[in-house]
Design a protein around this motif. Sequence first.
Motif: not given
Length: 824
Positions: A157-163, A167-171, A675-677
């Motif tokens: 979980v600590g590695s999952l930095h998903l975008l 709608n700017q709703v976080a995963p 994958v990144g922004s």
Amino acid sequence: MLRHPLSRRIAPGVPGLLRAAAALAILFAAIGPAAVPARAADGPTMEAKALLGGHARVGSWVAISVHLHNDGPAIDGELRIAGGTQSQTRFSTPADLPTQADKTFILYAQPPAFGSDLQVVFAEGDRTIASTKAAFASDDGTQLVVAVIAEHPERIVGSLHLLPNQNQVAPLVMSLTPEDLPERVEAWTSVDRIVWQDVDAGRLTKGQLTALSSWVAGGGRLVIAGGTTGPAALAAFPDDLLPYRPVVTTDAPAASLAGILGELPPTATTLPALSGELIDGRALATVGDRVVAAERAHGAGSVTLLGFDPAVDWIARTDSAQAMWRRLLPARTYGGPALTDDNLLIGAASQVQSLSLPPTGGLIFLLIAYIALIGPINYLVLRRLDRREWAWFTMPALIVVFAVGAYGFGAALRGSEVIVNEIAIVRGAAGTTDGAGLVYLGVFSPSRQAYQLSVPGGALLSAPINGDFSGGTGTATTLDVVQGDPARVRDLLVGFGALRTLRAETAVAVPLIRADLRLEDGHLKGTVTNASSQRLERPAVVLGQTVTVLKDLEPGAVATIDVAVAVNPLGQTLSDRIVGQSFFTDSNATPEIAQTYVRRSMIDQLTYDPMIGSTNQLSADGPVVLAWGSDAVIPVDIEGQTPRRLGNVLYYVSAHLTIKGTTTFHTDLLRSTVVGSDAQVFAKDPNTMSFGRGSATIAYRPIGFEGRFAATQLTIGMNFGDGGTSTDAPVVSPLPSIPPMCPQPPTPDCGPLTFDGVPEVEVFDIDAQAWRRLPHLSGGNRVAVADAQHYIDPTSGTLLVRFVNDRADGVGFQVDISMSGTVE
């Protein structure tokens, strides 16, 4: 003198009647506990919890585990929950509870659009025996939901930095155990991705394994990661689910993982990894002839097996983990089994000939006849009889006659039989008959009546997500559903000449279709065989934006396919290309027009996204065989009635694709993942991107192929750069270096003074582990990048592209990318 204690509580002079009442009250208080039923003293206890961590979506199913313990008399009762989008359905299941019983029941319900808990009631008839609440969390319908099942979930979980999505709703990332997983796949639709690590798959029951396989086939993505346990922990997973069967542990050099991790950190070292031989799918990383990471398609979803531990420090604590997880866990797409808007299917289910408008000619004739009879004919007849004063009686009589006649005319048009109109989308995979059905049942009644309806097989029944707008006085009443085999609806009230719509989900059989499809030299080739005993109407094969419609396939018939793979330049809808165009007319004018309308609605439902509208493309990573049928998918019994059955069934069969030789992957055959922004106000949909000052990194990967991809050409076009379809794109080489971002306002020597709204484009050099910037690409241009093999990973076909905007003004653009090369 000694007196009774009672005498001290009653003042002198109190009437004797009051004294007697007080004495009786004391007597009843003394014997009261013995008079209370034992069920109240030793009645059942009840606990309830929602599985899948209590997470659910509007329109999806949630499994409620209810534990009952009974120390009292036997009870023959029911468990009940009110739910559904508008709380339009009461879900029940029989609960027989003998004395000393300790049982767990699973009740499936659809949570309401608002609220945070479901009231679970244990009742016997109309009497409530016990009640409790099961808490749930209603997730956003567009939100990506990831479940982590691991011995130490915090490491993943600590590695999952998903975008966040557009709608700017976080995963949402949640930790589960195998015991949190339901045994019916219908209750899995609230989860989009699952990460599994270091948990023995043997803890899953047979029903859970079947549900897991069906969930992946329906579009889910399962990522199995290596860790501290050996191959034995994965032994319970079937071979038809795993891309390879791990047998030994192999040392994997960091360079062998570059296709998965992208830019490797300086601290990268060799890792131990579970390895084996490829069963099916494509290798993502290899060491010699051993596969250490691979991916395979399973129906409309995929399974990725990472033999190494992604939670080691040099991966988890660097950008490598971020890029890897964002590629393996992409944002969810619409069009899968979980719907949040079913208006199109509800409209299709209401297309019954009996509900069509009466013919205009008949209405005009009836109106003319009425005017003529009540006016001139009535007058002429009465004048001939010399009884014009009778008009006071004849005119009301004629009005009554015509009112009765009009009613009879309408009743005759509506018919006198009960009709069940079935609209079904059945998903399955080529080579198997196992499938999942989403069925909408329109029940038409010629008169206002309550029906007792049952569905053998135990389908999960509910009201539609968007409500039942197709008419009838009874449609506002609650749907009373009893779960079990058969599933039942009690007292289904349907208004006069109206239709009531029900929704059913269950496992069903799919016609056996064998597909041998391959992508060769820019053509989709192969055969489709109808190995079933039923006729397949107007089958079509869809791969990205390539569509070929075949002739009807009789049982045993074989169709040959050879069609050029191309984009859809005219932007036609998928329903236009498969079913044909529909014109603005009465959809029920003829059976043929009604059928065209219904089938178009079903295709449009598969390609509809409530946020952006029609995508004109199926949500699938490979070819799909679509075929129509008219046979009933699920049986429906109505007590005391023999209903006439109508239906349209769309079979959605995912097929395997072999890719060999010279191949071009156009945009519709590439899957993109952010994958990144670091940009301001970043937004992306399937067609466009927009963001402010900053950058966005996108990973592009072709649909699944087996072997290695030797890239020979990479073309990039900005804002309709002709889709990469021409072969004369000018070849450009990257700039010697990447200039720093322009200051604000830009200086004359920093980029073009006239800002065209198009960002700078950079590609990642895998060999050099460095970014390379291309010359500025203005809108409408397309270029071929020199030395394409340096930027496209040969194992996975992954290309990393970074879009950079160094201006204060935002950019909004479309990008077309194509990769050409040889799959070996």
